[in-house]
Design an enzyme around this catalytic site. Structure first.
Site, PDB file in Angstrom:
ATOM      1  N   GLU A  11       0.808  -1.226   0.000  1.00 19.58           N
ATOM      2  CA  GLU A  11       0.000   0.000   0.000  1.00 19.58           C
ATOM      3  C   GLU A  11       0.842   1.278   0.000  1.00 19.58           C
ATOM      4  O   GLU A  11       0.316   2.360  -0.252  1.00 19.58           O
ATOM      5  CB  GLU A  11      -0.954   0.001   1.202  1.00 19.58           C
ATOM      6  CG  GLU A  11      -1.991  -1.113   1.087  1.00 19.58           C
ATOM      7  CD  GLU A  11      -2.852  -1.279   2.325  1.00 19.58           C
ATOM      8  OE1 GLU A  11      -4.082  -1.386   2.179  1.00 19.58           O
ATOM      9  OE2 GLU A  11      -2.294  -1.333   3.434  1.00 19.58           O
ATOM     10  N   ASP A 197     -11.932  -5.667  -3.169  1.00 21.21           N
ATOM     11  CA  ASP A 197     -12.821  -6.842  -3.095  1.00 21.21           C
ATOM     12  C   ASP A 197     -14.218  -6.403  -2.679  1.00 21.21           C
ATOM     13  O   ASP A 197     -14.400  -5.315  -2.151  1.00 21.21           O
ATOM     14  CB  ASP A 197     -12.271  -7.884  -2.090  1.00 21.21           C
ATOM     15  CG  ASP A 197     -12.077  -7.285  -0.710  1.00 21.21           C
ATOM     16  OD1 ASP A 197     -11.022  -6.670  -0.476  1.00 21.21           O
ATOM     17  OD2 ASP A 197     -12.999  -7.389   0.125  1.00 21.21           O
TER      18      ASP A 197
END
Ligand code: ADE
Length: 228
Positions: A11, A197
């Site tokens: 990230e 997701d």
């Protein structure tokens, strides 16, 4: 100095790679890498997943580096059907969906001591994040509540409960903790998430497949934000 916190190295690694004049500082088990990022003084850290890891990292960053603002960036599950993989969510506020003292009379999600359900994110930073995110091609940008808890959400029923209680557009595991640490120290905070997701258990392969792409998007937004 600005502060950037991601839970996992994927990230923040693209931003880490762009950091000049790097210096590493260790505080407890957290490593802070400071330097120049797109011409601005910045400090980056990978806090590890979950609320306590995130809060400790944010507090150490705030006390040691005194950032003018802190941004928590990374990936998240979608909080509702209108939010899709690849979209981005900029938080108006963060909630902690797993805080519940309702048996003793509090509303679900109320964080004692600060006595808030929605921990506000800095408005000026949010406006800049939305502008930068909207410049990333092919990405739909949502603004709204981001819900944090110490659980990876992977069940449609759990996701709907969180959405029903908090109108959450994204679910993740750190934003509410970084927002609380910032709130308690009076430091402006932002939370920027890219959806990896659906968080509903329907597509088992979403998370590994889309995490790197989603993480790349949120780091691109920081590049646009700092280069403006
Ligand atoms: N981070 C990315 N996807 C997530 C999910 N479904 N639940 C919690 N955190 C996440």
């Amino acid at each position: 100095m600005i502060g950037l916190i991601g839970a996992m190295s994927v990230e923040v690694e693209a931003l880490m790679a762009k950091l000049d004049d790097r210096k590493e500082t260790k505080i407890g088990m957290d490593t802070f890498v400071s330097g120049r990022l797109f011409g601005k003084d910045a400090v980056l850290s990978v806090c590890g997943p979950g609320k306590i890891n995130a809060a400790l990292c944010a507090q150490s960053m705030i006390l040691h580096f005194k950032p003018e603002w802190v941004l928590n960036l990374g990936v998240a599950g979608a909080g509702e059907t209108g939010v899709s993989i690849g979209d981005m969510v900029v938080a108006t506020a963060a909630v902690q969906h797993d805080v519940d003292t309702s048996p003793i009379g509090d509303p679900v999600g109320m964080v004692s001591k600060i006595n808030l359900i929605e921990i506000p994110c800095d408005e000026a930073l949010r406006v800049k994040l939305v502008k930068a995110a909207s410049a990333v091609e092919g990405v739909k940008v949502h603004e709204g509540v981001i819900a944090t808890g110490d659980q990876f959400i992977h069940d449609g029923g759990v996701r709907s409960r969180i959405n029903g209680l908090f109108r959450a557009k994204a679910v993740e595991m750190e934003g509410g903790a970084v927002a609380q640490a910032c709130y308690m120290h009076g430091v402006p905070c932002g939370v920027l998430r890219s959806i990896s997701d659906q968080a509903d258990g329907h597509s088992d392969m979403d998370y590994p497949t889309f995490t790197s792409l989603a993480a790349a998007h949120s780091q691109r937004v920081v590049e646009l934000l700092l280069s403006e």
